[in-house]
Design an enzyme around this catalytic site. Structure first.
Site, PDB file in Angstrom:
ATOM      1  N   LYS A  89       0.809  -1.226   0.000  1.00  0.00           N
ATOM      2  CA  LYS A  89       0.000   0.000   0.000  1.00  0.00           C
ATOM      3  C   LYS A  89       0.840   1.274   0.000  1.00  0.00           C
ATOM      4  CE  LYS A  89      -4.462  -1.527   1.665  1.00  0.00           C
ATOM      5  NZ  LYS A  89      -4.255  -2.950   1.983  1.00  0.00           N
ATOM      6  N   GLU A 111     -10.224   7.073   3.640  1.00  0.00           N
ATOM      7  CA  GLU A 111     -11.075   6.194   4.426  1.00  0.00           C
ATOM      8  C   GLU A 111     -10.361   4.856   4.522  1.00  0.00           C
ATOM      9  OE1 GLU A 111     -12.351   6.602   1.112  1.00  0.00           O
ATOM     10  OE2 GLU A 111     -11.920   4.546   0.508  1.00  0.00           O
ATOM     11  N   SER A 377       1.669  -9.848  -0.990  1.00  0.00           N
ATOM     12  CA  SER A 377       1.319  -8.439  -0.805  1.00  0.00           C
ATOM     13  C   SER A 377       1.678  -7.863   0.554  1.00  0.00           C
ATOM     14  CB  SER A 377      -0.174  -8.238  -1.080  1.00  0.00           C
ATOM     15  OG  SER A 377      -0.959  -9.094  -0.267  1.00  0.00           O
TER      16      SER A 377
HETATM   17  C1  LIG Z   1      -5.067  -3.968   1.622  1.00  0.00           C
HETATM   18  C2  LIG Z   1      -4.375  -5.231   1.339  1.00  0.00           C
HETATM   19  C3  LIG Z   1      -4.740  -6.059   0.268  1.00  0.00           C
HETATM   20  C4  LIG Z   1      -5.937  -5.798  -0.604  1.00  0.00           C
HETATM   21  O1  LIG Z   1      -5.895  -4.635  -1.343  1.00  0.00           O
HETATM   22  P1  LIG Z   1      -5.718  -4.634  -2.934  1.00  0.00           P
HETATM   23  O2  LIG Z   1      -6.014  -3.243  -3.326  1.00  0.00           O
HETATM   24  O3  LIG Z   1      -6.693  -5.638  -3.485  1.00  0.00           O
HETATM   25  O4  LIG Z   1      -4.325  -5.041  -3.207  1.00  0.00           O
HETATM   26  C5  LIG Z   1      -3.995  -7.199   0.017  1.00  0.00           C
HETATM   27  N1  LIG Z   1      -2.937  -7.519   0.789  1.00  0.00           N
HETATM   28  C6  LIG Z   1      -2.560  -6.751   1.834  1.00  0.00           C
HETATM   29  C7  LIG Z   1      -1.392  -7.185   2.649  1.00  0.00           C
HETATM   30  C8  LIG Z   1      -3.256  -5.590   2.150  1.00  0.00           C
HETATM   31  O5  LIG Z   1      -2.886  -4.843   3.188  1.00  0.00           O
END
Ligand SMILES: *Cc1c(COP(=O)(O)O)cnc(C)c1O
Length: 394
Positions: A89, A111, A377
């Protein structure tokens, strides 16, 4: 087939800017400026420098040997979990804060549902010394106390949304209301590839650093700059958009998006938007969303807070409808099992969101010669309470 956004902000049938007239000025100002600012030399220099020195990029593309042996293929993990603040993010919030500064905005609003985007936003506001207000559903504030504490320590004001279901969609309504009331000095920082045009395109561009790095890393490690498959989890879709971005037009690469099935798509407790959703408008864009027969948004469910979103970005709706993307789902339980498996095989505790992508390994056939990239992610620190509960139940 074309996977780029057009002038009106559409990906095929999806996207656009379905906004109240009172937001037109703000959104249009952004639309008129974002590409020019992002492509300027001055912006690129500061963005690249911060990604390197502050976020810690490039993130490694790690060959997961034991995981590869288990599935008899070649699995690489793109380590977004190693970024500052623990997930992808921050790539987007760094980009947007630099944009906001160049548009002379003094006040940042956002938000957040789980609080992850709120923390990433509060982080860059501290870094840039800008006022930060984060709207969050009253129920989410209670559920996500550690992230609320982080935001406050970083200097953000967390404002509860007390209407409706007191969750993410209500926080979104409050943020939009704030933006309408403060059109001149305020910048609305959106956390995924959702919202009215130009947000989905802008956020995808900021996250595209993921697949840009993958290209050179794969070239070095495999002698070819593309993999056979890329697997990423999809909530709103930003980490997946970033991981897919530079391969959208390369049909040799299979793009696999993994949604959260929750307790199962046959139950009411799910967040698998492309499976049970229908076309409609959410957060200012036309896309697929979970809604009832009266067009009211259904509350989603997922064990992972970051995938607990009732829509999906318009790019992903287009990838789904056009068949360019393969969409599958993992349940809460499958994700938990996959998180434990990665931890035991590789010594990496993944975020619950990323664990959904890992769980997909059990549902796909691989050839021994194939190269597969999983976009990891985020890291699992924030999910320890859930993981520990599971251990106690065993
Ligand atoms: C917020 C988040 C997501 C989901 O958000 P996307 O916009 O779909 O990528 C996925 N993995 C993690 C670790 C997150 O914090």
């Amino acid at each position: 087939m074309n996977y780029e956004v057009n002038e009106q902000g559409f990906y095929g049938d999806f996207g656009g800017a379905f906004i109240p007239e009172m937001l037109y000025h703000n959104v249009n100002e952004l639309k008129e400026n974002y590409l020019q600012i992002m492509e300027s030399k001055d912006f690129q220099e500061e963005f690249k420098d911060l990604l390197k020195e502050y976020v810690g990029r490039p993130t490694p593309l790690y060959f997961a040997k034991r995981l590869s042996e288990k599935y008899n293929t070649n699995i690489f993990l793109k380590r977004e979990d190693l970024n500052h603040t623990g997930a992808h993010k921050i790539n987007n919030t760094i980009g947007q804060i630099l944009l906001a500064k160049r548009m002379n905005k003094k006040r940042i609003i956002a938000e957040t549902g789980a609080g992850q985007h709120g923390v990433a936003t509060a982080t860059v506001c501290a870094l840039m010394n800008l006022e930060c207000i984060v709207y969050m559903g009253e129920i989410d504030i209670k559920r996500q106390a550690p992230n609320v504490a982080r935001m406050k320590m970083l200097g953000a004001e967390v404002r509860p949304a007390t209407s409706g279901s007191k969750t993410l969609k209500d926080a979104t309504n409050e943020a939009i209301r704030d933006w309408i009331a403060n059109p001149v000095d305020t910048y609305y920082l959106i956390g995924s590839v959702v919202g009215p045009h130009p947000y989905p395109d802008m956020v995808a561009r900021f996250q595209s650093i993921i697949s840009k790095e993958m290209k050179s890393q794969l070239q070095e490690k495999t002698g070819r700059d593309y993999p056979d498959k890329i697997i990423a989890c999809v909530g709103g879709g930003s980490n997946a958009a970033g991981a897919f971005y530079h391969y959208l037009d390369n049909e040799k690469v299979e793009l696999i998006a993994v949604e959260a099935d929750g307790l199962g798509i046959e139950t009411d407790k799910t967040a698998a938007t492309t499976q049970i959703g229908t076309e409609g408008i959410i957060h200012g864009s036309k896309t697929l969303l979970m809604q009832n027969s009266e067009g009211q948004i259904k509350e989603p469910h997922s064990i992972s807070a970051g995938l607990d979103y009732p829509g999906v970005g318009p790019l992903h709706a287009h990838l789904f409808k056009s068949g360019r993307g393969t969409f599958i789902g993992s349940t809460d339980k499958e994700a938990l099992t996959a998180a434990y498996q990665l931890t035991k095989l590789e010594g990496i505790i993944p975020a619950l969101e990323s664990a959904h992508a890992l769980a997909a390994l059990d549902k796909i056939e691989f050839k021994p010669t194939e190269n597969v990239v999983i976009n990891l992610s985020g890291r699992g620190d924030k999910d320890m309470e859930t993981y520990i509960k599971m251990m106690d139940n065993e």
